[in-house]
Each structure stands twice: as C-alpha cells, then as structure tokens.
Design an enzyme around this catalytic site. Structure first.
Site, short mmCIF file in Angstrom:
data_model
loop_
_atom_site.label_atom_id
_atom_site.label_comp_id
_atom_site.label_asym_id
_atom_site.label_seq_id
_atom_site.Cartn_x
_atom_site.Cartn_y
_atom_site.Cartn_z
N CYS A 85 48.41 90.97 21.67
CA CYS A 85 48.36 92.39 21.33
C CYS A 85 49.54 93.15 21.95
O CYS A 85 50.15 92.70 22.91
CB CYS A 85 47.07 93.00 21.87
SG CYS A 85 45.62 92.09 21.34
N ARG A 98 55.22 90.84 17.65
CA ARG A 98 54.27 90.04 18.42
C ARG A 98 53.17 89.44 17.55
O ARG A 98 52.39 88.62 18.00
CB ARG A 98 53.63 90.88 19.53
CG ARG A 98 54.60 91.37 20.59
CD ARG A 98 53.97 92.46 21.44
NE ARG A 98 52.92 91.98 22.30
CZ ARG A 98 53.09 91.64 23.58
NH1 ARG A 98 54.31 91.71 24.10
NH2 ARG A 98 52.11 91.25 24.35
N TRP A 137 45.88 91.59 17.99
CA TRP A 137 45.84 90.19 17.53
C TRP A 137 44.40 89.74 17.82
O TRP A 137 44.03 89.56 18.98
CB TRP A 137 46.86 89.36 18.29
CG TRP A 137 46.68 87.88 18.18
CD1 TRP A 137 46.04 87.07 19.07
CD2 TRP A 137 47.10 87.02 17.14
NE1 TRP A 137 46.04 85.78 18.66
CE2 TRP A 137 46.69 85.70 17.46
CE3 TRP A 137 47.77 87.21 15.95
CZ2 TRP A 137 46.95 84.59 16.65
CZ3 TRP A 137 48.04 86.11 15.13
CH2 TRP A 137 47.63 84.84 15.48
N ASN A 175 44.93 94.00 26.14
CA ASN A 175 45.51 92.72 25.74
C ASN A 175 44.93 91.68 26.68
O ASN A 175 44.99 91.85 27.89
CB ASN A 175 47.05 92.78 25.88
CG ASN A 175 47.72 91.52 25.37
OD1 ASN A 175 47.06 90.68 24.75
ND2 ASN A 175 49.00 91.39 25.61
N HIS A 232 56.98 45.36 9.71
CA HIS A 232 56.60 45.22 8.29
C HIS A 232 57.54 45.99 7.38
O HIS A 232 57.15 46.47 6.33
CB HIS A 232 55.15 45.68 8.10
CG HIS A 232 54.18 44.89 8.91
ND1 HIS A 232 53.73 43.65 8.54
CD2 HIS A 232 53.65 45.13 10.13
CE1 HIS A 232 52.91 43.18 9.47
NE2 HIS A 232 52.84 44.05 10.45
N LYS A 266 55.85 79.81 7.04
CA LYS A 266 54.96 79.64 8.20
C LYS A 266 53.57 79.21 7.74
O LYS A 266 52.89 78.45 8.40
CB LYS A 266 54.86 80.94 9.01
CG LYS A 266 53.99 80.82 10.25
CD LYS A 266 54.49 79.73 11.20
CE LYS A 266 53.54 79.46 12.33
NZ LYS A 266 53.90 78.22 13.06
C1 AGP Z 1 54.49 72.58 11.36
O1 AGP Z 1 55.66 72.58 12.18
C2 AGP Z 1 54.82 72.90 9.93
N1 AGP Z 1 55.41 74.19 9.85
C3 AGP Z 1 53.69 72.66 8.95
O2 AGP Z 1 53.58 71.27 8.81
C4 AGP Z 1 52.28 73.20 9.30
O3 AGP Z 1 51.75 72.47 10.39
C5 AGP Z 1 51.36 72.96 8.08
O4 AGP Z 1 51.86 73.72 7.01
C6 AGP Z 1 49.90 73.35 8.34
O5 AGP Z 1 49.82 74.72 8.64
P1 AGP Z 1 48.44 75.29 9.21
O6 AGP Z 1 48.20 74.63 10.53
O7 AGP Z 1 48.65 76.77 9.32
O8 AGP Z 1 47.35 74.94 8.23
#
Ligand code: AGP
Length: 610
Positions: free
Chosen positions: A2, A27, A74, A100, A506, A605
């Site tokens: 937060c 943040r 947050w 926070n 393998h 993200k």
């Molecule tokens: C992680 O470094 C990656 N950016 C990506 O694999 C991520 O872990 C994956 O997309 C899952 O995301 P989530 O944990 O938000 O579900």
C-alpha cells in the site's frame, strides 16, 4: 504494498494528496481513498480502481482544509471494495487511518472492540486501529496518548498515518516493519510510505525506524518511541530521482523483487506457524477442513513459473503428506478428459489470479465436482474468488514481468500446505515442527546468498556470450532447472533448456560442446552423487559447468568450472534457496545483453487470454 501520503501545512491539502497518490501508483494497488480536514470535520472520498477514479469522486466536493491523508490499497484482508478502502474511521468519524502492513491480532481486537459496542464497516484488519484510537481517546482525551496506547496493543506490521478531527493541524505516523518517511518543508510537512511523492515538494526527509511514532505539524515535528522516549535524529537529503525511488534504489523492479525475497518469506509465513505442535495455520482452509481431510488425490494446475512451483509441491505433498499428486499445464488440463471426482482436490497456483488457462481449468474442475483451492498473490482476483478456498501469498505486488518473489512465496505456501495436510494424516509432530522451524531460517539464508551478487554478475559477464545453455536438476530441484532456464529465456532471450538430469543421456547430451554450457543444481541431497555423475559426463564432452552447490561442498566444486553456493536446508526446501542465485544470474545476463528485465519483449505480466 500500500501507499500512504499525508500533508499538513499552509496549502490546500487535497491536490497535494491526490498528486502524491498518483506518484505512488507504481507500487501496485486496487483502490484508493482520501481523508481531508475541511475546517468542519474530516471529509472523505474512496474509489475502487485507479487514482483517476478517486479524483473524479473528489470532483466538486469542498475539501478546503490544509491537512489530510491518502492511501492506495493493495488488498491483503478483504477484497477490493469501497468499504475496504482506506482511510478507515471509527464509530464517531473522529479518527481516520491509512495503514500498510498486516495486523496479526486483528481478530481478537475486533472481538474486544465489538464487546464494547463498536461496529465495523469493513473486512479489513486495519479498521481496528481507528476504533482503538476512539476507545483510548475517550479515556485520555489526548490524540498522541491514544495513538501510543493503540500502537502498544497491535501486533504485526504497520506503516501508519492517522488524523483526527480533534487536532486538525496534526498528523501522527508510526512504523513497525513497513516504511514511513517524513518530508520536511517550509511551514509544511509530509508523511509517506516512501519518498517518491515528496520529491516535488522537498528532498529533506527523516525515515522512522521500527517502534517509532512521529507527531507532525505545519512548522514542527517530534519523534518518540512507543514508551514515549524522545528520539533525536537529524534529517537527510534525498539525491535519488523518482524512478530510482520507486525501485527502492535498484535499477529495475526485477532486482528489487529478488532482493525482497527474505521479507516475502517472512510475510508469507507470518501468523501461519504453530511450531510447537508442528502445525500450519491456514485460515482460508478452516471452512472445509473435514472435506480436505477426506481428499484422496490432488491435481495442481498452473502455467509458467507457477507450474514449476507446482512440480516442487508435488514432491513435497507426496513425500510428507502421503497424497498422490499430478501436475498439469492448465492449458492442457482443460482440453483433455481429466479423471476427477469429489475426493479430488484441484489446486490452482497463480500469482496474478487472472491467468485465463488456469481460471478455465478451475472452472472445468468445479463442473466435475472437485474441491478447488487457490494459491494466489493478488487478493480478490478472479481465481481467488472462484476457487472454493485459498491461501494468499502476501508477497506484495510483483511489478516485473519476471516472477521471482512470488515463486519463492508459492514454494513456502506449498510447504505450509504440506504440513497442514500431512499433520491431518501420517506426518509426525516432530517432522512437522522440523519443517516449520527450517522455514523460519530461510530469510537470513537468502540474505546470505546475496553476498555472492558481485560474483554472479561476473559469471553473467562470462556466460552472456553463449547462445545456448542447459539447466540440470533432479528431484526437488528438477523444477529448479526448468524455472532457472525460464528466467534466462524470458529475460535475456538466450536459449536455455531445462532438463531433468536423468533425462540428459536420452538426447540432451548430444547438444553439449564448448559452446553449450550447463548449469547444474547439485546441493548436498539424496541425489547429489547422481548429479556429480552428470557433471562428469558433461565435462567429458568439453561442456563448461556452473554448479549450484551447498556451502562446504568439496566434490562438485572440484568438477565444475564455476561455483555458486547456497546454505544447507531440508531437501524439500532447497528449491527456495537454489532459485535465488539463478534469478540473479538471469537478471545480470539480461543486463549484459543490454535488455530491460522488467519488460521483456512479447510478454505480459498476466496472460489473461489463451
Ligand atoms: C514468469 O516469469 C512468467 N512471467 C510467466 O510464466 C508466469 O509465471 C505465468 O504466466 C503464470 O502467471 P500467474 O502466476 O499469474 O498465473
């Protein structure tokens, strides 16, 4: 985490507070609010979503006063909702607080306050602070004294700012485990959770230390301990710019979040260890404890880094909870015909709680009658809301696209879940206690790994010339090999191949030559000798080897070309330590290749579409 901004001075407070909240947006947050003295009491506004929505909510309201505070939330306790948005107030609307951190004893305080007639409006732990102020003020009639007595009653962590309608020219701030900084201006002063919102007003600051409380007025301030001893400490001048400030002085969020590792493990474990009985306290599971006791099989669904955490959890749960576990790519699970019944527990691991494939996998599992459990970092996210029960990571917002601190938090949560389920079954008190005690030793052990940072940076300089790398691991560090390789792939774009070391012969070993180095994760564990053989096979083919070995190792380090070490720990917890040097290695490889680790190309993200 937060964000907090408070102002008391000669200028109108609202624009300053709103601007400060904009500067705290980096943040990560899900709602925001303000409480501003208007000359006739305190006026508030709150909004779920962006600060821009809060600005709209303030539009046209007369907030005239020259003191007030603001907060970006947050969510940790209670989903993102207006009623949970700070600042929180008491029954008389005389005190407003922005908090926070996590109040560990909020349940018992809430019960005590309810018994005294207080009524609560939010689901948050923070609201108890406002009611405690009301209670103590009623007895002592002093804002400072009420604040001191309130702070003496709460356990947990706080970065806190408080205002009262009884003292319109005063802000009280306090710190225990979450930063608070005073900004010192000309006939005006500020309080904030970090200095980024202060830089446009003043660079003269004073950081509170744990256990300190500050009383701030327009042209003066003083700092005391909670038992009212005066603290004399000079101010300092900030040299950093806002960008560096937001990253905590680090060059990138990626490095900041790797370095937050020790604190993240502490926050993940906080309030969840009943060590003397070898028990894990997971409040989110209490409602279905009996149902979970009847679980005969577990399926874990996840993507990317979260899937690698799942693979470690698979080994933990099988070895120490005695439950059969399967790990499934979410994207595969939802399209195959998984065998699920009412005795199946389907666990979803997701930092964002919004990954489309994992969300759909959970929906498919629920259609087939499974009990679903979410291990999620973002409170109130879709997966958190749609799973039957859950365990929040409390890792704080993860800004970098690379998942680093969330990964080690996921592993710690899986260890807690293993103890929780295991102690319902055959896991002994002593082994449960052993695991919990070892979990508590991890934060300083992660700190110790950071001492090798400069060596890691030098190794990255040497390895950045390679276009390919093989990552090898076994058993608990099988997943570490894949996660270490993923970090390199997604940040530096170098082709890094994760491989179970037993699979090397393998096919994978055909790739090895002097242009194809190997990172071997070989802590002193039950498969150490096997890993030594793999390292020898790589060396025999001219491949360079960087080994991750345990401190005190004498054999692997003789075979390898380069060595990084991790402190000793339980085998099941070693992935939490082993990934740390590999996260730093990937970060510095990325810098060597002049790339931005926070925002790799082509990646988001949260993958909210298939
Ligand atoms: C992680 O470094 C990656 N950016 C990506 O694999 C991520 O872990 C994956 O997309 C899952 O995301 P989530 O944990 O938000 O579900």
């Amino acid at each position: 985490m937060c964000g907090i901004i408070g102002y008391v001075g000669k200028r109108e407070a609202l624009p300053i507070v709103l601007d400060g909240l904009h500067r705290l947006e980096y943040r990560g947050y899900d709602s925001a609010g303000v409480a501003i003295h208007s000359g006739k009491g305190i006026k508030t506004a709150r909004a779920v979503g962006k600060v821009a929505m809060l600005v709209e909510a303030c539009d046209g309201k007369n907030f005239g006063g020259t003191a007030g505070l603001g907060h970006t939330r947050w969510a940790t306790h209670g989903k993102p909702a207006e009623k949970n948005t700070h600042p929180h107030t008491d029954c008389t609307k005389s005190f407003y607080i922005a908090h926070n951190g996590i109040i560990e004893n909020h349940d018992e305080l809430r019960d005590e306050l309810r018994a005294k007639g207080h009524t609560f409006k939010s689901e948050t732990d923070s609201e108890v602070i406002a009611h405690l102020l009301e209670e103590e003020y009623r007895i002592f009639g002093s804002f400072e004294q009420a604040a001191q007595l309130t702070l003496q009653k709460i356990r947990g962590t706080y970065g806190l700012a408080m205002v009262s309608s009884y003292e319109p020219k005063k802000i009280i701030a306090a710190r225990m485990g979450a930063p608070i900084v005073l900004g010192l201006g000309e006939n005006e002063n500020f309080v904030a959770s970090d200095a980024s919102p202060l830089l446009s007003h003043t660079r003269t600051v004073l950081y509170l230390q744990d256990g300190e409380m500050a009383v701030v007025m327009p042209d003066s301030y003083f700092v005391t301990t909670l038992d009212n001893k005066v603290v004399e400490r000079g101010s300092e001048t900030i040299e950093w710019d806002a960008d560096k400030m937001q990253k905590g002085g680090y060059a990138h969020f990626t490095l900041k979040e790797i370095k937050e590792g020790p604190e993240v493990i502490e926050n993940t474990l906080r309030g969840r260890l009943i060590t003397e009985n070898g028990l894990a306290k997971l409040g989110g599971l209490q409602s279905i404890e009996a149902k979970i006791r009847a679980v005969k099989r577990i399926i874990i669904v996840a993507c990317g880094t979260a899937l690698h955490a799942a693979r470690v959890g698979e080994y933990m749960l099988e070895e120490y909870a005695g439950i059969p576990v399967e790990v499934e790519f979410s994207s595969e699970f939802r399209y195959r015909k998984p065998m699920i019944d009412v005795e199946t527990l389907v666990i979803a691991i997701s930092q964002s709680g919004e990954t489309a494939d994992t969300l759909e996998a959970i929906r498919e599992a629920k259609r087939k009658g499974a009990t679903t459990l979410g291990i999620v970092n973002v409170v109130g996210s879709t997966i958190a809301r749609e799973t039957d029960v859950g365990i929040y990571n409390h890792a704080g917002p993860e800004i970098s696209v690379l998942s680093t601190k969330a990964y080690i938090s996921q592993l710690a949560v899986l260890a807690l879940l293993t103890v929780f389920l295991g102690r319902q079954r055959q896991l002994s008190l002593s082994m449960g206690k052993r695991i919990l005690e070892e979990l508590e030793t991890l934060p300083p052990k992660i700190e110790k790994i950071f001492e090798q940072e400069q060596k890691i940076r030098k190794l990255a300089k040497r390895y950045a010339k390679y276009r390919h790398m093989l990552y090898l691991g076994r058993k608990y560090n099988f997943a570490t090999a894949y996660e270490g390789a993923l970090k390199v792939k997604e940040a530096s774009y170098i082709h890094a191949e994760g491989c179970g070391a037993g699979e090397m012969k393998h096919g994978f070993i055909a790739m090895i030559d002097k242009a194809f180095p190997t990172v071997a994760i070989a802590p002193s564990d039950s498969v150490y000798d096997k890993m030594l053989s793999n390292i020898q096979e790589i060396k025999a083919r001219g491949g360079r080897v960087l080994v991750i070995a345990s401190e005190g190792d004498t054999r692997a380090i003789k075979l390898a070309d380069d060595t990084l070490t991790i402190p000793k720990t339980l085998e099941m917890l070693s992935p939490i330590l082993a990934i740390v040097p590999l996260q730093l290695f990937a970060y510095y490889l990325t810098l060597e290749r002049k790339l931005d680790p926070d925002r790799p190309r082509n990646l988001a993200k949260s993958v909210t579409v298939e």
